[in-house]
Design an enzyme around this catalytic site. Structure first.
Site, mmCIF file in Angstrom:
data_model
loop_
_atom_site.group_PDB
_atom_site.id
_atom_site.type_symbol
_atom_site.label_atom_id
_atom_site.label_comp_id
_atom_site.label_asym_id
_atom_site.label_seq_id
_atom_site.Cartn_x
_atom_site.Cartn_y
_atom_site.Cartn_z
ATOM 1 N N ASP A 180 -1.169 -1.842 14.262
ATOM 2 C CA ASP A 180 -0.293 -1.546 13.123
ATOM 3 C C ASP A 180 -0.296 -0.046 12.777
ATOM 4 O OD1 ASP A 180 0.713 -4.090 12.620
ATOM 5 O OD2 ASP A 180 -0.929 -4.633 11.277
ATOM 6 N N LYS B 110 -5.102 -11.943 9.797
ATOM 7 C CA LYS B 110 -5.588 -10.751 10.512
ATOM 8 C C LYS B 110 -7.104 -10.546 10.369
ATOM 9 C CE LYS B 110 -1.223 -8.237 10.448
ATOM 10 N NZ LYS B 110 -0.504 -7.020 10.074
HETATM 11 P P1 NDP Z 1 -2.134 -7.206 1.135
HETATM 12 O O1 NDP Z 1 -1.896 -8.463 0.387
HETATM 13 O O2 NDP Z 1 -3.348 -7.077 1.995
HETATM 14 O O3 NDP Z 1 -2.198 -5.974 0.078
HETATM 15 C C1 NDP Z 1 -1.281 -5.892 -0.943
HETATM 16 C C2 NDP Z 1 -1.375 -4.528 -1.636
HETATM 17 O O4 NDP Z 1 -0.236 -4.424 -2.500
HETATM 18 C C3 NDP Z 1 -2.615 -4.339 -2.500
HETATM 19 O O5 NDP Z 1 -2.963 -2.976 -2.478
HETATM 20 C C4 NDP Z 1 -2.112 -4.753 -3.895
HETATM 21 O O6 NDP Z 1 -2.783 -4.117 -4.962
HETATM 22 C C5 NDP Z 1 -0.704 -4.211 -3.841
HETATM 23 N N1 NDP Z 1 0.249 -4.884 -4.740
HETATM 24 C C6 NDP Z 1 0.743 -6.141 -4.611
HETATM 25 N N2 NDP Z 1 1.638 -6.391 -5.600
HETATM 26 C C7 NDP Z 1 1.684 -5.262 -6.358
HETATM 27 C C8 NDP Z 1 2.426 -4.906 -7.518
HETATM 28 N N3 NDP Z 1 3.273 -5.749 -8.097
HETATM 29 N N4 NDP Z 1 2.242 -3.679 -8.029
HETATM 30 C C9 NDP Z 1 1.374 -2.818 -7.472
HETATM 31 N N5 NDP Z 1 0.648 -3.097 -6.358
HETATM 32 C C10 NDP Z 1 0.810 -4.305 -5.813
HETATM 33 O O7 NDP Z 1 -0.790 -6.947 1.961
HETATM 34 P P2 NDP Z 1 -0.647 -6.145 3.348
HETATM 35 O O8 NDP Z 1 -1.459 -4.912 3.231
HETATM 36 O O9 NDP Z 1 -0.890 -7.059 4.482
HETATM 37 O O10 NDP Z 1 0.933 -5.798 3.379
HETATM 38 C C11 NDP Z 1 1.488 -4.779 2.559
HETATM 39 C C12 NDP Z 1 2.934 -4.530 2.937
HETATM 40 O O11 NDP Z 1 3.034 -3.961 4.236
HETATM 41 C C13 NDP Z 1 3.816 -5.778 2.955
HETATM 42 O O12 NDP Z 1 5.067 -5.429 2.357
HETATM 43 C C14 NDP Z 1 3.991 -6.072 4.423
HETATM 44 O O13 NDP Z 1 5.204 -6.741 4.674
HETATM 45 C C15 NDP Z 1 4.009 -4.667 5.002
HETATM 46 N N6 NDP Z 1 3.625 -4.624 6.431
HETATM 47 C C16 NDP Z 1 4.558 -4.153 7.326
HETATM 48 C C17 NDP Z 1 4.267 -4.066 8.667
HETATM 49 C C18 NDP Z 1 5.308 -3.556 9.617
HETATM 50 O O14 NDP Z 1 5.119 -3.681 10.832
HETATM 51 N N7 NDP Z 1 6.384 -2.962 9.144
HETATM 52 C C19 NDP Z 1 2.953 -4.485 9.208
HETATM 53 C C20 NDP Z 1 2.028 -4.928 8.172
HETATM 54 C C21 NDP Z 1 2.381 -5.004 6.852
HETATM 55 P P3 NDP Z 1 -4.157 -4.731 -5.606
HETATM 56 O O15 NDP Z 1 -5.244 -4.335 -4.672
HETATM 57 O O16 NDP Z 1 -4.261 -4.065 -6.921
HETATM 58 O O17 NDP Z 1 -3.957 -6.214 -5.679
#
Ligand code: NDP
Length: 276
Positions: free
Chosen positions: A104, A68
């Site tokens: 989104d 993206k």
């Molecule tokens: P990113 O990889 O960009 O961001 C991940 C985020 O999750 C960060 O804030 C990270 O924190 C946090 N994180 C990851 N693992 C953990 C953990 N174990 N404990 C606490 N925080 C955690 O992912 P996206 O933003 O692209 O996606 C996020 C979610 O949204 C996914 O589940 C995805 O499937 C969903 N999604 C759904 C959509 C839909 O249409 N329904 C569309 C887009 C996304 P840190 O910064 O500290 O690493």
């Protein structure tokens, strides 16, 4: 008879994508003559895959993980919301130009306020996570005029950096998860990917106000870990992100075809497939 207009979703991995089925259903319902495919782009070859697709007559594309941000850089023109999000999930190819948009966030808001009948105006909103999905959600959430928006992230500095990007629209407060203790919200949105790994977030108790909605952007068969936790915590309403998926697709379809399809039957069918 001319060939149908060609669209695709690009990601890596991509085999799991439900977008081809969603867009096929939209096309059938609106009478639009199009073909929509799932295409695997090499991790280091997204731009090349798009160029090939455009050369083959591709009219538009959706973009998913992990491309993206690259799609944003590849776009010659960006919508305001895509520029704000720093990420593009919808590309339109016309007259040699690549136009990038991000649907989104509006998909999220449409699902919550429209499908779930939970108006956002005047609500106290907590957004968990500061990754791409959270970033895309902020401007549309603020546009719905909530009472407040708080972003909490495992790495609090990322939440702060994100809030700064939107400070000209409205004040957004930030913290890590532990600092949420004693705070209370009407809507808690999980935009972390913790549920994907089956992990629970280290959140304090009593986050949910009376009548609150817990929303997990993730979806799947059965209850996600976050929604399971929210139920135990007494969240009055709970929803996963399947509706967001369908609504972001409908907005992309509208951009490409000028028609916004009825999402209810498509969402109902996807839900049936997911639970059967
Ligand atoms: P990113 O990889 O960009 O961001 C991940 C985020 O999750 C960060 O804030 C990270 O924190 C946090 N994180 C990851 N693992 C953990 C953990 N174990 N404990 C606490 N925080 C955690 O992912 P996206 O933003 O692209 O996606 C996020 C979610 O949204 C996914 O589940 C995805 O499937 C969903 N999604 C759904 C959509 C839909 O249409 N329904 C569309 C887009 C996304 P840190 O910064 O500290 O690493």
């Amino acid at each position: 008879m001319s060939a149908p207009d060609l669209y695709a979703v690009f990601g890596n991995p991509i085999a799991h994508s439900r977008s081809p089925a969603i867009h096929a259903a939209f096309a059938a319902a609106t009478g639009e003559d199009l073909r929509y495919e799932a295409r695997l782009a090499p991790l280091a070859g997204f731009a090349g895959a798009i160029a090939e697709f455009v050369a083959a007559g591709g009219r538009g594309a959706n973009v998913t993980v992990p491309f993206k941000e690259e799609a944003c850089r590849l776009s010659n023109r960006l919508s305001e919301r895509a520029a704000r999000a720093g990420a593009v999930n919808t590309l339109t190819f016309s007259d040699g130009e690549i136009c990038g948009d991000n649907t989104d966030g509006v998909g999220l808001v449409q699902d919550i306020a429209g499908n779930l009948g939970f108006p956002l105006s005047g609500r106290r909103i907590l957004l968990l996570g500061a990754g791409g999905a959270a970033r895309g959600a902020i401007a549309p959430l603020l546009a719905a005029k909530p009472a407040s928006l708080h972003i909490a992230n495992r790495s609090a500095d990322k939440a702060l950096a994100l809030a700064d990007l939107f400070a000209d629209i409205a004040p957004v407060t930030t913290s890590n998860f532990a600092e949420l203790t004693g705070k209370c919200f009407d809507l808690v949105i999980n935009a972390t990917s913790a549920s994907l790994a089956g992990e629970n977030l280290p959140l304090p108790e009593d986050l949910f106000a009376a009548g609150a909605l817990a929303y997990d952007m993730m979806y799947g068969k059965g209850e996600t870990p976050f929604l399971h936790w929210a139920r135990i915590q007494g969240a009055a309403r709970r929803a996963d992100g399947l509706g967001m998926l369908v609504e972001q697709a409908a907005e992309a379809f509208r951009i490409w075809r000028g028609k916004r399809p009825d999402t209810a039957p498509v969402l109902a069918e996807l839900r049936r497939q997911l639970t059967s």
